[in-house]
Design a protein around this motif. Structure first.
Motif, mmCIF file in Angstrom:
data_model
loop_
_atom_site.group_PDB
_atom_site.id
_atom_site.type_symbol
_atom_site.label_atom_id
_atom_site.label_comp_id
_atom_site.label_asym_id
_atom_site.label_seq_id
_atom_site.Cartn_x
_atom_site.Cartn_y
_atom_site.Cartn_z
ATOM 1 N N ARG A 86 -3.585 -8.037 -7.880
ATOM 2 C CA ARG A 86 -3.942 -6.634 -8.182
ATOM 3 C C ARG A 86 -3.726 -5.766 -6.955
ATOM 4 N NH1 ARG A 86 -8.950 -6.182 -8.326
ATOM 5 N NH2 ARG A 86 -9.478 -8.343 -8.000
ATOM 6 N N ASN B 122 -0.017 -3.310 -1.905
ATOM 7 C CA ASN B 122 -0.069 -4.737 -2.220
ATOM 8 C C ASN B 122 0.697 -5.493 -1.149
ATOM 9 O OD1 ASN B 122 -0.623 -7.108 -3.527
ATOM 10 N ND2 ASN B 122 -0.164 -6.262 -5.553
ATOM 11 N N GLU C 293 -1.127 3.093 -4.044
ATOM 12 C CA GLU C 293 -1.755 1.759 -4.088
ATOM 13 C C GLU C 293 -0.920 0.824 -3.226
ATOM 14 O OE1 GLU C 293 -4.006 1.370 -8.336
ATOM 15 O OE2 GLU C 293 -1.867 0.856 -8.300
#
Ligand code: SF4
Length: 297
Positions: A250, A295, A293
Protein backbone atom coordinates in the motif's frame (compact mmCIF):
# COMPACT_ATOMS: atom_id res chain seq x y z
CA UNK A 1 60.86 -12.37 16.09
CA UNK A 2 59.52 -9.37 14.13
CA UNK A 3 56.49 -7.45 15.32
CA UNK A 4 54.32 -8.84 12.47
CA UNK A 5 55.05 -12.37 13.68
CA UNK A 6 54.32 -11.35 17.26
CA UNK A 7 51.02 -9.88 16.10
CA UNK A 8 50.08 -13.13 14.34
CA UNK A 9 51.04 -15.19 17.36
CA UNK A 10 48.82 -12.97 19.55
CA UNK A 11 46.00 -13.24 16.98
CA UNK A 12 46.21 -17.05 16.97
CA UNK A 13 45.57 -17.00 20.71
CA UNK A 14 43.22 -14.04 21.11
CA UNK A 15 41.65 -13.29 17.71
CA UNK A 16 37.86 -13.22 17.44
CA UNK A 17 36.05 -15.98 15.58
CA UNK A 18 33.78 -14.20 13.11
CA UNK A 19 31.68 -15.85 10.39
CA UNK A 20 33.35 -13.98 7.50
CA UNK A 21 36.79 -15.04 8.69
CA UNK A 22 36.01 -18.65 7.87
CA UNK A 23 35.73 -18.10 4.13
CA UNK A 24 37.75 -16.82 1.18
CA UNK A 25 34.65 -16.49 -0.98
CA UNK A 26 34.68 -12.98 -2.54
CA UNK A 27 30.90 -12.61 -2.39
CA UNK A 28 30.66 -13.46 1.30
CA UNK A 29 33.65 -11.26 2.14
CA UNK A 30 32.21 -8.31 0.24
CA UNK A 31 28.85 -8.67 2.00
CA UNK A 32 30.62 -8.55 5.36
CA UNK A 33 32.79 -5.58 4.38
CA UNK A 34 29.84 -3.50 3.19
CA UNK A 35 27.77 -4.42 6.25
CA UNK A 36 30.67 -3.54 8.57
CA UNK A 37 30.88 -0.02 7.16
CA UNK A 38 29.21 2.05 9.89
CA UNK A 39 27.58 -0.94 11.63
CA UNK A 40 28.98 -2.64 14.74
CA UNK A 41 30.23 -6.26 14.55
CA UNK A 42 27.55 -7.81 16.86
CA UNK A 43 24.78 -6.30 14.74
CA UNK A 44 26.38 -7.46 11.49
CA UNK A 45 26.63 -11.00 12.87
CA UNK A 46 22.85 -10.93 13.38
CA UNK A 47 22.13 -9.97 9.76
CA UNK A 48 24.95 -11.67 7.87
CA UNK A 49 23.55 -15.21 7.88
CA UNK A 50 20.01 -14.18 6.96
CA UNK A 51 21.28 -12.06 4.09
CA UNK A 52 23.32 -14.98 2.71
CA UNK A 53 20.31 -17.25 3.04
CA UNK A 54 18.18 -14.86 1.05
CA UNK A 55 20.88 -13.86 -1.43
CA UNK A 56 23.38 -16.76 -1.54
CA UNK A 57 25.27 -15.67 -4.66
CA UNK A 58 26.27 -12.76 -6.87
CA UNK A 59 23.67 -13.92 -9.37
CA UNK A 60 20.77 -14.05 -6.94
CA UNK A 61 21.61 -10.64 -5.49
CA UNK A 62 22.02 -9.14 -8.95
CA UNK A 63 18.43 -10.18 -9.70
CA UNK A 64 17.02 -8.57 -6.52
CA UNK A 65 14.63 -5.62 -6.77
CA UNK A 66 15.04 -2.45 -4.70
CA UNK A 67 12.16 -3.59 -2.50
CA UNK A 68 13.74 -6.96 -1.77
CA UNK A 69 17.08 -5.37 -0.93
CA UNK A 70 15.59 -2.69 1.31
CA UNK A 71 13.56 -5.31 3.19
CA UNK A 72 16.59 -7.54 3.72
CA UNK A 73 18.80 -4.61 4.74
CA UNK A 74 16.27 -3.25 7.26
CA UNK A 75 17.94 -2.86 10.64
CA UNK A 76 21.48 -2.34 9.35
CA UNK A 77 20.98 1.38 8.68
CA UNK A 78 22.29 3.50 5.82
CA UNK A 79 20.09 1.65 3.32
CA UNK A 80 22.01 2.98 0.36
CA UNK A 81 24.74 0.45 1.16
CA UNK A 82 22.35 -2.44 0.43
CA UNK A 83 21.49 -1.06 -2.99
CA UNK A 84 25.16 -0.37 -3.69
CA UNK A 85 25.99 -3.98 -2.83
CA UNK A 86 23.30 -5.16 -5.27
CA UNK A 87 24.72 -2.86 -7.97
CA UNK A 88 28.22 -4.24 -7.41
CA UNK A 89 26.80 -7.77 -7.75
CA UNK A 90 25.29 -6.78 -11.10
CA UNK A 91 28.67 -5.53 -12.28
CA UNK A 92 30.43 -8.68 -11.11
CA UNK A 93 27.89 -10.90 -12.90
CA UNK A 94 28.55 -8.93 -16.07
CA UNK A 95 32.35 -8.59 -15.86
CA UNK A 96 33.44 -11.56 -13.74
CA UNK A 97 34.97 -11.60 -10.25
CA UNK A 98 37.99 -9.26 -9.96
CA UNK A 99 41.33 -10.99 -9.57
CA UNK A 100 43.42 -8.24 -8.01
CA UNK A 101 43.19 -5.15 -5.81
CA UNK A 102 43.39 -2.97 -8.93
CA UNK A 103 40.50 -4.82 -10.57
CA UNK A 104 38.36 -4.46 -7.45
CA UNK A 105 38.99 -0.72 -7.51
CA UNK A 106 37.53 -0.50 -10.99
CA UNK A 107 34.07 -1.39 -9.65
CA UNK A 108 31.79 1.51 -8.77
CA UNK A 109 31.26 1.67 -5.01
CA UNK A 110 34.54 -0.03 -4.10
CA UNK A 111 37.01 2.38 -2.48
CA UNK A 112 40.72 1.88 -1.77
CA UNK A 113 40.10 0.34 1.65
CA UNK A 114 37.54 -2.23 0.43
CA UNK A 115 39.65 -3.13 -2.63
CA UNK A 116 42.68 -3.80 -0.43
CA UNK A 117 40.56 -5.75 2.07
CA UNK A 118 39.13 -7.97 -0.68
CA UNK A 119 42.57 -8.55 -2.18
CA UNK A 120 43.99 -9.51 1.21
CA UNK A 121 41.04 -11.62 2.44
CA UNK A 122 40.12 -13.42 -0.77
CA UNK A 123 43.44 -13.61 -2.65
CA UNK A 124 45.94 -13.44 0.22
CA UNK A 125 47.60 -10.56 -1.61
CA UNK A 126 50.43 -8.63 0.06
CA UNK A 127 48.55 -5.45 0.91
CA UNK A 128 47.18 -3.69 4.01
CA UNK A 129 43.73 -2.08 3.95
CA UNK A 130 43.90 1.11 5.99
CA UNK A 131 40.81 2.14 7.91
CA UNK A 132 40.54 4.12 11.16
CA UNK A 133 41.46 1.13 13.32
CA UNK A 134 44.40 -0.09 11.27
CA UNK A 135 45.65 3.47 10.82
CA UNK A 136 45.74 3.88 14.58
CA UNK A 137 47.82 0.75 15.20
CA UNK A 138 50.22 1.07 12.27
CA UNK A 139 50.69 4.80 12.73
CA UNK A 140 51.67 4.23 16.35
CA UNK A 141 53.70 1.09 15.76
CA UNK A 142 55.61 2.08 12.62
CA UNK A 143 55.58 5.89 12.51
CA UNK A 144 55.60 6.88 16.18
CA UNK A 145 52.48 9.04 15.79
CA UNK A 146 50.12 8.73 18.78
CA UNK A 147 47.00 9.82 16.85
CA UNK A 148 47.62 9.25 13.14
CA UNK A 149 45.41 10.93 10.54
CA UNK A 150 44.59 10.12 6.88
CA UNK A 151 47.40 12.41 5.72
CA UNK A 152 49.83 9.89 7.18
CA UNK A 153 48.49 7.03 5.03
CA UNK A 154 51.06 7.30 2.22
CA UNK A 155 53.99 7.06 4.67
CA UNK A 156 52.17 4.30 6.49
CA UNK A 157 51.75 2.25 3.32
CA UNK A 158 55.47 2.48 2.60
CA UNK A 159 56.37 1.50 6.14
CA UNK A 160 53.81 -1.34 6.10
CA UNK A 161 55.29 -2.66 2.89
CA UNK A 162 58.65 -3.18 4.62
CA UNK A 163 56.96 -4.47 7.75
CA UNK A 164 54.72 -7.17 6.22
CA UNK A 165 56.13 -10.65 6.84
CA UNK A 166 57.64 -12.84 4.17
CA UNK A 167 55.39 -15.69 5.28
CA UNK A 168 52.11 -15.58 3.42
CA UNK A 169 49.44 -14.80 5.99
CA UNK A 170 48.35 -11.56 4.40
CA UNK A 171 44.67 -12.32 5.01
CA UNK A 172 45.28 -12.64 8.76
CA UNK A 173 47.37 -9.50 9.27
CA UNK A 174 44.52 -6.96 8.83
CA UNK A 175 42.18 -9.10 10.95
CA UNK A 176 44.80 -9.24 13.68
CA UNK A 177 45.26 -5.46 13.46
CA UNK A 178 41.48 -4.95 13.78
CA UNK A 179 41.36 -7.08 16.90
CA UNK A 180 44.35 -5.37 18.48
CA UNK A 181 42.87 -1.97 17.63
CA UNK A 182 39.56 -2.74 19.30
CA UNK A 183 40.90 -4.50 22.37
CA UNK A 184 44.36 -3.06 23.26
CA UNK A 185 45.48 -0.31 20.89
CA UNK A 186 42.33 1.67 21.51
CA UNK A 187 42.09 5.47 21.62
CA UNK A 188 43.61 5.33 25.12
CA UNK A 189 45.87 2.31 24.52
CA UNK A 190 46.88 -0.36 27.03
CA UNK A 191 50.54 -0.50 25.99
CA UNK A 192 51.58 -2.39 29.12
CA UNK A 193 49.76 -5.53 27.93
CA UNK A 194 50.36 -5.08 24.19
CA UNK A 195 52.26 -7.84 22.39
CA UNK A 196 53.98 -5.18 20.24
CA UNK A 197 55.15 -2.82 22.98
CA UNK A 198 58.87 -3.66 22.58
CA UNK A 199 58.76 -2.77 18.87
CA UNK A 200 56.29 0.10 18.98
CA UNK A 201 57.67 3.57 18.31
CA UNK A 202 54.90 5.20 20.34
CA UNK A 203 54.74 2.88 23.35
CA UNK A 204 57.43 4.80 25.33
CA UNK A 205 55.47 8.02 24.94
CA UNK A 206 52.22 6.44 26.13
CA UNK A 207 53.89 4.48 28.93
CA UNK A 208 55.65 7.57 30.25
CA UNK A 209 52.35 9.44 30.28
CA UNK A 210 53.69 12.15 27.98
CA UNK A 211 50.82 11.88 25.49
CA UNK A 212 47.67 13.72 26.52
CA UNK A 213 44.59 11.77 25.46
CA UNK A 214 42.51 14.18 23.39
CA UNK A 215 38.89 14.43 24.49
CA UNK A 216 37.49 14.57 20.98
CA UNK A 217 39.98 13.24 18.46
CA UNK A 218 37.66 13.08 15.57
CA UNK A 219 35.45 16.03 14.97
CA UNK A 220 32.00 14.56 14.57
CA UNK A 221 30.70 15.07 11.08
CA UNK A 222 28.19 17.87 11.25
CA UNK A 223 24.94 16.12 10.51
CA UNK A 224 22.10 18.02 8.99
CA UNK A 225 19.40 18.71 11.58
CA UNK A 226 16.13 20.59 11.12
CA UNK A 227 15.20 23.35 13.60
CA UNK A 228 15.23 21.97 17.13
CA UNK A 229 14.67 18.34 16.13
CA UNK A 230 16.03 15.73 18.50
CA UNK A 231 17.89 13.79 15.80
CA UNK A 232 19.74 14.44 12.55
CA UNK A 233 17.74 14.13 9.33
CA UNK A 234 19.13 10.69 8.49
CA UNK A 235 17.23 9.24 11.50
CA UNK A 236 13.93 10.69 10.23
CA UNK A 237 14.67 9.51 6.68
CA UNK A 238 15.13 6.03 8.17
CA UNK A 239 11.73 6.37 9.84
CA UNK A 240 10.10 7.37 6.55
CA UNK A 241 11.60 4.36 4.84
CA UNK A 242 10.44 2.08 7.67
CA UNK A 243 6.93 3.50 7.41
CA UNK A 244 6.77 2.91 3.68
CA UNK A 245 8.34 -0.53 3.94
CA UNK A 246 5.81 -1.63 6.54
CA UNK A 247 2.88 -0.29 4.52
CA UNK A 248 4.12 -1.86 1.29
CA UNK A 249 2.46 -2.74 -1.10
CA UNK A 250 0.00 0.00 0.00
CA UNK A 251 1.29 3.52 -0.73
CA UNK A 252 1.69 6.14 2.02
CA UNK A 253 0.21 9.61 1.71
CA UNK A 254 2.88 12.31 1.99
CA UNK A 255 0.61 14.35 4.25
CA UNK A 256 0.52 11.46 6.76
CA UNK A 257 4.29 11.16 7.08
CA UNK A 258 5.12 14.10 9.36
CA UNK A 259 3.16 13.07 12.44
CA UNK A 260 4.07 9.41 11.90
CA UNK A 261 7.83 10.04 12.08
CA UNK A 262 7.90 12.82 14.66
CA UNK A 263 5.43 13.33 17.56
CA UNK A 264 6.42 17.05 17.62
CA UNK A 265 5.68 17.52 13.91
CA UNK A 266 4.49 21.04 13.09
CA UNK A 267 2.40 21.17 9.88
CA UNK A 268 3.58 24.71 9.13
CA UNK A 269 7.22 24.69 10.17
CA UNK A 270 8.04 21.10 9.21
CA UNK A 271 6.08 20.56 5.97
CA UNK A 272 8.93 21.49 3.63
CA UNK A 273 11.42 19.56 5.73
CA UNK A 274 9.42 16.31 5.24
CA UNK A 275 9.06 17.03 1.53
CA UNK A 276 12.81 17.57 1.21
CA UNK A 277 13.53 14.26 2.96
CA UNK A 278 11.08 12.42 0.69
CA UNK A 279 12.78 14.11 -2.28
CA UNK A 280 16.17 12.92 -1.09
CA UNK A 281 14.92 9.33 -0.67
CA UNK A 282 13.51 9.43 -4.19
CA UNK A 283 16.77 10.83 -5.56
CA UNK A 284 18.65 8.02 -3.83
CA UNK A 285 16.39 5.47 -5.54
CA UNK A 286 14.47 4.21 -2.48
CA UNK A 287 11.05 5.72 -3.13
CA UNK A 288 8.78 6.71 -5.95
CA UNK A 289 5.92 9.20 -5.86
CA UNK A 290 2.57 9.13 -7.56
CA UNK A 291 -0.23 11.61 -6.89
CA UNK A 292 1.07 12.75 -3.47
CA UNK A 293 1.59 9.16 -2.35
CA UNK A 294 4.87 7.33 -2.02
CA UNK A 295 5.94 3.72 -2.24
CA UNK A 296 9.14 1.73 -2.52
CA UNK A 297 10.86 2.32 -5.85
S1 SF4 B 1 52.39 -0.61 22.27
FE1 SF4 B 1 50.68 0.74 22.67
S2 SF4 B 1 50.63 2.22 21.01
FE2 SF4 B 1 51.96 0.54 20.39
S3 SF4 B 1 50.66 -0.85 19.23
FE3 SF4 B 1 50.65 -1.55 21.32
S4 SF4 B 1 48.91 -0.57 22.34
FE4 SF4 B 1 49.32 0.51 20.39
Amino acid sequence: MGSAQKLLRWYDLHGRTLPWRKTRDPYRILVSEIMLQQTQVPRVILYYASWLKKFPSWKRLAQASNTEVIHAWAGLGYNRRGLMLRDIAREVVERGVPQSEEEWRELKGIGPYTAAALAAFTLDQRTVPIDTNIRRVLGRLLLGIPYPQPEHDARMREAANDWLPKRRRYADIPQALFDLATSICTKAPSCAVCPLREDCLTAPKFLSGSVPIPKAMIKKAIEKRHRDKSYPDRIYRGRILKLVREANPRPVSISAIGSAIDPAFDPVLDKDWVKAMVGRLMKDGFLKEKADEINLA
